[in-house]
Design a protein around this motif. Structure first.
Motif, PDB file in Angstrom:
ATOM      1  N   LEU A 244       3.089  22.477  28.164  1.00 16.40           N
ATOM      2  CA  LEU A 244       2.316  22.045  29.339  1.00 16.40           C
ATOM      3  C   LEU A 244       0.824  22.309  29.130  1.00 16.40           C
ATOM      4  N   TRP A 245       0.543  23.461  28.521  1.00 17.55           N
ATOM      5  CA  TRP A 245      -0.861  23.837  28.284  1.00 17.55           C
ATOM      6  C   TRP A 245      -1.522  22.876  27.293  1.00 17.55           C
ATOM      7  N   MET A 246      -0.716  22.453  26.293  1.00 15.16           N
ATOM      8  CA  MET A 246      -1.282  21.573  25.263  1.00 15.16           C
ATOM      9  C   MET A 246      -1.430  20.128  25.755  1.00 15.16           C
ATOM     10  N   ASN A 247      -0.411  19.600  26.443  1.00 17.54           N
ATOM     11  CA  ASN A 247      -0.470  18.210  26.921  1.00 17.54           C
ATOM     12  C   ASN A 247       0.531  18.050  28.060  1.00 17.54           C
ATOM     13  N   TRP A 248       0.077  18.230  29.279  1.00 15.43           N
ATOM     14  CA  TRP A 248       1.009  18.264  30.418  1.00 15.43           C
ATOM     15  C   TRP A 248       1.647  16.901  30.697  1.00 15.43           C
TER      16      TRP A 248
ATOM     17  N   VAL B 166      10.653  16.139  30.630  1.00 14.54           N
ATOM     18  CA  VAL B 166      11.471  16.745  31.690  1.00 14.54           C
ATOM     19  C   VAL B 166      12.496  15.760  32.240  1.00 14.54           C
ATOM     20  N   ALA B 167      12.200  14.478  32.126  1.00 11.23           N
ATOM     21  CA  ALA B 167      13.096  13.449  32.692  1.00 11.23           C
ATOM     22  C   ALA B 167      14.512  13.534  32.120  1.00 11.23           C
ATOM     23  N   ILE B 168      14.618  14.098  30.914  1.00  9.53           N
ATOM     24  CA  ILE B 168      15.945  14.134  30.270  1.00  9.53           C
ATOM     25  C   ILE B 168      16.804  15.301  30.764  1.00  9.53           C
TER      26      ILE B 168
ATOM     27  N   LEU C  29       5.842   8.731  21.837  1.00  9.06           N
ATOM     28  CA  LEU C  29       4.769   8.920  22.825  1.00  9.06           C
ATOM     29  C   LEU C  29       3.607   9.720  22.248  1.00  9.06           C
ATOM     30  N   VAL C  30       3.920  10.719  21.388  1.00  7.76           N
ATOM     31  CA  VAL C  30       2.856  11.520  20.769  1.00  7.76           C
ATOM     32  C   VAL C  30       1.925  10.619  19.954  1.00  7.76           C
ATOM     33  N   LEU C  31       2.564   9.727  19.156  1.00 12.68           N
ATOM     34  CA  LEU C  31       1.755   8.823  18.330  1.00 12.68           C
ATOM     35  C   LEU C  31       1.003   7.804  19.188  1.00 12.68           C
ATOM     36  N   TYR C  32       1.651   7.425  20.295  1.00 10.29           N
ATOM     37  CA  TYR C  32       1.063   6.390  21.162  1.00 10.29           C
ATOM     38  C   TYR C  32      -0.078   6.950  22.011  1.00 10.29           C
ATOM     39  N   LEU C  33       0.109   8.235  22.494  1.00 11.69           N
ATOM     40  CA  LEU C  33      -0.877   8.813  23.427  1.00 11.69           C
ATOM     41  C   LEU C  33      -1.683   9.949  22.773  1.00 11.69           C
ATOM     42  N   ARG C  34      -1.933   9.871  21.481  1.00  7.91           N
ATOM     43  CA  ARG C  34      -2.548  11.006  20.788  1.00  7.91           C
ATOM     44  C   ARG C  34      -3.969  11.293  21.254  1.00  7.91           C
ATOM     45  N   GLY C  35      -4.654  10.300  21.746  1.00 10.64           N
ATOM     46  CA  GLY C  35      -6.018  10.519  22.257  1.00 10.64           C
ATOM     47  C   GLY C  35      -6.914  11.113  21.187  1.00 10.64           C
TER      48      GLY C  35
END
Length: 600
Positions: free
Chosen positions: A172-176, A183-185, A280-286
C-alpha cells in the motif's frame, strides 16, 4: 458453514484457548518472535530495490542522513543488511517456535491429565456405554490433534497472518492503487476456505471414530490373546483389524484428497491474480524506478505462500476442533453423584435394604423388585439364584456404583446416598470373580489405593490369612515380584487370593464377596474358606456364592429369581420348605454350581 456451526466452532476454540491461560507469558513471547519474523519479509523485498538500483550505481550511499554511516556505499550496505535481516529473522523464528512449543506441550499435558482425571470420576454407566479403545484413543490420538489446532495453527495464523499484514502495508505504501486491485481477489479465496472447512471438519470426526475402532480391536485382542489362540481366532481378529485399519486409511485418504484438490485450486486463483498484477505493474508503472518495480513484484510474490498456508490451516483447525469436541464431551459428562455429607470414622456394619427396586439407566425392565432384608453386624448373608437374577446388581448398589431411586440401602441406619462417596467405600471391601491386578509388585497390589504405604508386616499378615503367603514366598522376589499386566504371571486361584488379601488388609466392617471363590480349585477354596470364616467374625458379610458349601453356614440365605427374593431363611429352614433351594440342593448336592441347577 452455517451460523450455528461456526458459533459452535468458535465456542469450542475459545474454550480450548482457555487452557492456554497458564502459559500466557510464553504465548506473548512467541507472538513477539513472530512479529519480528514477519517484519523481515518486506525488509527483504525492500533490500532488492537497493540491489537493483545499485546495479547501475554501486557507489551510491544508502544512509546519507546518518553521519556514522554516510560513507557506506550500496556495494557494502546491501550484503550487510541482508545478513542483519537474516539474523533478526532467526531470532524471531527461535522465540516464536520455542515458546509456542512450550505452550503446545503444556497444553497437551494438561488436557491429557484432565481427561484421565475425569475418567476416574465418571459413573459406571459411562464405562458401560463406551468401549475402552475409544476412551484410550481420545487420550492419545485426539489430544495430539488438538495440539495442532491450539498451537501449530496459531503459529501459522500469527506468523503468516502478520507476514501478510506487513507485506500488504508495504505494498500500500509503495503503490496503493495497484494494491487495491489485488484485494478484489480476496473474497474468492475466503469462499474456498469456508467450503473446504466444512468438509475437513466432517471427515476429521469420521477419522477419530475409525481410529478408536483400530485401538479397540487391538486392545481387545491383546487382552484376550489366550482366548484368541486357544479358539483359533487369529484369522477372525486379523480380518477384524484389517477392516478397521482399512476403514481408517480410507477416511484419512479422503481427507488428504480434499486437501490435495483444494490447495492447487487456491494456488491457481492466487497466481491468476499475480498474473493480472504483473500486467498492471507494466501498464501503470508511471515514473517508478526499476528497483521500485522489482521490490513491489517481489513483495507481491511473497504474498501467495503465507496466504496459502493460512488457507491450509483451516484443515488443521477443523481436525483439532473435532478432537476438542470429543474431549469436551467427556469433560462435560456429569461425574458420579456425590451429594452425601455424612462421614463416619468407623461403622458397625449393620446393613438394611428396604423396599429396593432398580433398573439400569436407559432400560425399561427393572432388575430388582422390592428387595428387603437386614444383616446385623457380624452376620453372613448369602445370595443364591441363577445368572441374571439380580445378585451382582444388588452388590453393586451398596457401594453406590449405580444410583438407585426407589427404596433405601442403610448402613448403620444412614442411607448410603447420605454418605460421602469416598467415606462410604472406605467401609466396604469388595471381592469379585473378576480380579483386577496392576503391573506392579505383589506387595503394592495388596496395599493398593488408600492402603498404599501399609507396613510389610500387615501385608504379610493379610496374605497369610488369605493363604497367599505360601505361593508368594516361592516367587523369585517374594513380595517384590512384579505380577505382569493384570496378574498374567499368576494362576486364577493365586490372583483371587491376592484380591482377598487386599480386602482383608482393608479391614472394612462390610465385606462383599461376589462369587469370590469361583476361580479357586477345591484345595484353595478349603484354605480360603477357613480364612473367610476367620475374617467374617465381627464383620457383616454379603456372599454371592457359586457353591453350596460356601453358603450352608450363612445366618440368612436369600434365594433370588428374576430380581425378587423368592425364599429366605437358614440352610435347614430352606430345606424344610422344599422349594427352590431344596430342589437346588437335591439336584446338585455339595460343591456344585447352583446357577446351572436353576437354569436346568
Amino acid at each position: 458453514m452455517t451460523d450455528r456451526a461456526s458459533a459452535s466452532s468458535l465456542k469450542i476454540y475459545l474454550r480450548l484457548l482457555s487452557y492456554v491461560k497458564p502459559y500466557i507469558g510464553y504465548f506473548l513471547l512467541s507472538i513477539v518472535g513472530y512479529v519480528i519474523f514477519a517484519s523481515t519479509q518486506p525488509m527483504l523485498a525492500g533490500i532488492l530495490k537497493y540491489f537493483v538500483d545499485g546495479l547501475s550505481n554501486p557507489e551510491a550511499t544508502l544512509f546519507a542522513d546518518i553521519p556514522v554511516l554516510k560513507d557506506l556505499q550500496l556495494l557494502q550496505a546491501v550484503p550487510l543488511l541482508i545478513v542483519l535481516i537474516a539474523a533478526w529473522q532467526g531470532l524471531g523464528s527461535f522465540l516464536g517456535n520455542y515458546f509456542l512449543a512450550k505452550v503446545s506441550l503444556g497444553l497437551v499435558h494438561d488436557l491429557r491429565v484432565v481427561l484421565f482425571d475425569s475418567l476416574l470420576r465418571l459413573p459406571n454407566r459411562y464405562f458401560d456405554q463406551h468401549n475402552s479403545g475409544h476412551l484410550i484413543s481420545r487420550i492419545t490420538f485426539n489430544v495430539t490433534m488438538v495440539t495442532g489446532a491450539a498451537t501449530d495453527a496459531i503459529k501459522v495464523v500469527i506468523r503468516e497472518g502478520l507476514t501478510v499484514v506487513f507485506l500488504f502495508a508495504y505494498l500500500l505504501w509503495m503503490n496503493w492503487k495497484l494494491t487495491l486491485v489485488m484485494v478484489a481477489i480476496l473474497p474468492v479465496i475466503a469462499l474456498m476456505v469456508s467450503s473446504a472447512s466444512k468438509k475437513f471438519r466432517k471427515q476429521s470426526k469420521k477419522i477419530q471414530v475409525a481410529m478408536g475402532d483400530v485401538t479397540h480391536v487391538a486392545s481387545e485382542t491383546i487382552q484376550g490373546y489366550r482366548v484368541v489362540r486357544s479358539f483359533g481366532g487369529e484369522d477372525y481378529e486379523s480380518a477384524r483389524f484389517l477392516e478397521a485399519s482399512r476403514d481408517n486409511t480410507a477416511k484419512q485418504l479422503r481427507m488428504t484428497k480434499t486437501g490435495a484438490v483444494y490447495t492447487p485450486m487456491l494456488q491457481l486463483v492466487i497466481y491468476t491474480g499475480m498474473a493480472m498484477l504483473m500486467f498492471l505493474v507494466l501498464y501503470l508503472r508511471g515514473d517508478a524506478s526499476a528497483g521500485d518495480l522489482v521490490a513491489y513484484i517481489t513483495a507481491a510474490g511473497l504474498l501467495p505462500k503465507p496466504i496459502r498456508q493460512l488457507s491450509e490451516v483451516s484443515s488443521t483447525i477443523q481436525r483439532g476442533l473435532a478432537g476438542a469436541e470429543s474431549i469436551f464431551e467427556q469433560l462435560d459428562e456429569d461425574p458420579e453423584v456425590d451429594d452425601g455429607r455424612i462421614e463416619r470414622e468407623r461403622v458397625s456394619g449393620r446393613l438394611e435394604v428396604r423396599e429396593l427396586s432398580f433398573q439400569y439407566p436407559g432400560t425399561e425392565k427393572p432388575v430388582l423388585h422390592d428387595i428387603s432384608f437386614v444383616a446385623e453386624p457380624g452376620q453372613m448373608i448369602a445370595l443364591v439364584g441363577r445368572s441374571g437374577s439380580g445378585k451382582s446388581t444388588l452388590a453393586s448398589l451398596i457401594p453406590r456404583f449405580y444410583h438407585h431411586d426407589q427404596g433405601h440401602i442403610l448402613l448403620d441406619g444412614v442411607d448410603v446416598e447420605d454418605y460421602r462417596l469416598r467415606n462410604l467405600r472406605r467401609h466396604i471391601a469388595l471381592v469379585t470373580q473378576h480380579v483386577t491386578l496392576f503391573n506392579d509388585s505383589v506387595a503394592n497390589n495388596i496395599a493398593y489405593g488408600d492402603l498404599a504405604g501399609a507396613p510389610l508386616e500387615d501385608i504379610k499378615r493379610a496374605a497369610a490369612a488369605a493363604y497367599a503367603d505360601e505361593f508368594i514366598e516361592k516367587l523369585p522376589q517374594g513380595y517384590d515380584t512384579l505380577v505382569g499386566e493384570n496378574g498374567v504371571l499368576l494362576s486364577g486361584g493365586q490372583r483371587q487370593r491376592l484380591a482377598i488379601a487386599r480386602a482383608l488388609l482393608k479391614n472394612a466392617p462390610l465385606l462383599i464377596l461376589d462369587e469370590a471363590t469361583s476361580a479357586l480349585d477345591t484345595e484353595s477354596e478349603r484354605h480360603i474358606q477357613a480364612a473367610l470364616d476367620e475374617v467374617m467374625k465381627g464383620r457383616t458379610t454379603l456372599v454371592i456364592a457359586h457353591r453350596l458349601s460356601t453358603i450352608e453356614k450363612a445366618d440368612l440365605i436369600l434365594v433370588m429369581d428374576q430380581g425378587r427374593i423368592v425364599e429366605r431363611g437358614s440352610h435347614a429352614e430352606l430345606l424344610a420348605l422344599n422349594g427352590h433351594y431344596a430342589r437346588l440342593h437335591a439336584q446338585l448336592g455339595k460343591d456344585q454350581d447352583p446357577d446351572k441347577a436353576l437354569e436346568a
